[in-house]
Scaffold this motif. Sequence first.
Motif, PDB file in Angstrom:
ATOM      1  N   LEU A 261       5.081  98.763 -39.967  1.00 17.73           N
ATOM      2  CA  LEU A 261       6.223  98.077 -39.375  1.00 17.73           C
ATOM      3  C   LEU A 261       5.979  97.813 -37.898  1.00 17.73           C
ATOM      4  N   SER A 262       6.544  96.717 -37.421  1.00 15.67           N
ATOM      5  CA  SER A 262       6.595  96.470 -35.988  1.00 15.67           C
ATOM      6  C   SER A 262       7.987  96.833 -35.499  1.00 15.67           C
ATOM      7  N   SER A 265      11.305  95.434 -37.254  1.00 15.47           N
ATOM      8  CA  SER A 265      12.052  96.105 -38.317  1.00 15.47           C
ATOM      9  C   SER A 265      13.143  96.997 -37.740  1.00 15.47           C
ATOM     10  N   TYR A 266      12.813  97.704 -36.674  1.00 13.49           N
ATOM     11  CA  TYR A 266      13.821  98.532 -36.021  1.00 13.49           C
ATOM     12  C   TYR A 266      14.946  97.666 -35.458  1.00 13.49           C
ATOM     13  N   ILE A 267      14.586  96.546 -34.866  1.00 12.32           N
ATOM     14  CA  ILE A 267      15.593  95.642 -34.313  1.00 12.32           C
ATOM     15  C   ILE A 267      16.527  95.147 -35.406  1.00 12.32           C
ATOM     16  N   GLU A 268      15.977  94.840 -36.577  1.00  9.40           N
ATOM     17  CA  GLU A 268      16.822  94.413 -37.703  1.00  9.40           C
ATOM     18  C   GLU A 268      17.816  95.521 -38.079  1.00  9.40           C
ATOM     19  N   ALA A 304      14.512  98.175 -26.854  1.00  2.00           N
ATOM     20  CA  ALA A 304      15.070  97.261 -27.855  1.00  2.00           C
ATOM     21  C   ALA A 304      16.433  97.742 -28.328  1.00  2.00           C
ATOM     22  N   LEU A 305      16.576  99.057 -28.528  1.00  2.00           N
ATOM     23  CA  LEU A 305      17.860  99.623 -28.929  1.00  2.00           C
ATOM     24  C   LEU A 305      18.922  99.328 -27.882  1.00  2.00           C
ATOM     25  N   ALA A 306      18.581  99.511 -26.619  1.00  4.25           N
ATOM     26  CA  ALA A 306      19.545  99.247 -25.550  1.00  4.25           C
ATOM     27  C   ALA A 306      19.941  97.776 -25.519  1.00  4.25           C
ATOM     28  N   MET A 307      18.972  96.901 -25.685  1.00  3.52           N
ATOM     29  CA  MET A 307      19.263  95.467 -25.642  1.00  3.52           C
ATOM     30  C   MET A 307      20.200  95.059 -26.781  1.00  3.52           C
ATOM     31  N   VAL A 308      19.899  95.510 -27.993  1.00  2.00           N
ATOM     32  CA  VAL A 308      20.748  95.158 -29.138  1.00  2.00           C
ATOM     33  C   VAL A 308      22.140  95.761 -28.966  1.00  2.00           C
ATOM     34  N   VAL A 315      15.601  89.678 -29.663  1.00  2.00           N
ATOM     35  CA  VAL A 315      14.793  90.726 -29.042  1.00  2.00           C
ATOM     36  C   VAL A 315      13.447  90.820 -29.760  1.00  2.00           C
ATOM     37  N   ASN A 316      12.811  89.705 -29.983  1.00  2.00           N
ATOM     38  CA  ASN A 316      11.523  89.694 -30.688  1.00  2.00           C
ATOM     39  C   ASN A 316      10.405  90.008 -29.693  1.00  2.00           C
TER      40      ASN A 316
END
Length: 346
Positions: A261-262, A265-268, A304-308, A315-316
């Motif tokens: 995974l990149s 996947s976490y962002i999704e 990425a978590l903070a941004m979402v 956030v790609n």
Amino acid sequence: MLVTVYDEGYLRHETPADHPESPNRVLSALSGVGELAKIIRPTVNVDLIETAELVHEYHYVEYVTSLCAIGGRLDPDTYVSRGTCDALTSSINALATAVNLLKSGVRHIYLPLRPPGHHVGFRGRALLAPTQGFCVLNNAAIISSLLLKSGASRVAVLDIDAHHGNGTQEIFYSTSKVFYISTHQDPRTLYPGTGYVNEVGVGDGEGFNMNIPLPPMTGDDLFKVVLKPIENALRQYKPSYIVVSLGFDSHFLDPLTNLNLSLNSYIEAFLMIRRLIEEGVTEGSVYVLEGGYNTDVIRQGSRALAMVSNGIDQVNIEYYTKTNGEIAKYFNKMIEQHRAFFPQYY
């Protein structure tokens, strides 16, 4: 805005210099969220032993705290140092603080705790696992129990660590008050060797334990497929809160695992949870750091978590990974088996 609860006590848990679970993991998480998060110290002080006993047997907790006085090992992988109880106390206080924050209306909370916890069951080693996998107290289970104690009707634990959370499964296997959902590398290929599709809970908990094992080298394309039944399950369950056991070791750069995974996947997954909160399916989320042993991945994933969490949709930050044909065939067979146990979510 993402609220991160941090205390220097997390860093006092000591491991050997060559051990993958180190204070640098927490420091990388903090560096990642940076100015995008509101960073606070724990504001609640609770009793370590009393709180740990919400999910762990008394004798196990007593043994851990006594070992802190001299230092030692719970097993070949899992260390207790003279500073471990400081880290555990800081973590317990952070968990209690997060409960208050959620009850006050905060929607997204990050707890970059250590030591991690999802492999610890009632008495330490869970479900015949050979070790506790670096874990001392089960942070996700403790905060879930604290939330229920504070009046939450039900809690969902979404575990996206590459390793199955055998301890969390053991603790909540017979209750419907906590819905445990886990994506992890196929247990035939990775510690702790648990987390098969047919492990669905017993008694009151039957149907509230959902395992989705992923074949080695599963990429972003197939992970997106498994998020659909997970989202459907969460929508039907309507948890008061979602606790995420956040392990960044499903990433293709992790040195201990074999998934592909990149961070996409976490962002999704982050976007899914934010969507459920915005639509009123659940009131809030708390992310508890579990595994992940590439500090740059932890840094970027935390950012990425903070941004979402702060409302950013695009956030790609990495290329999407693909799964080769043979693995995809195996994955499809696994999904068919999973659908047989949980048809209501497909």
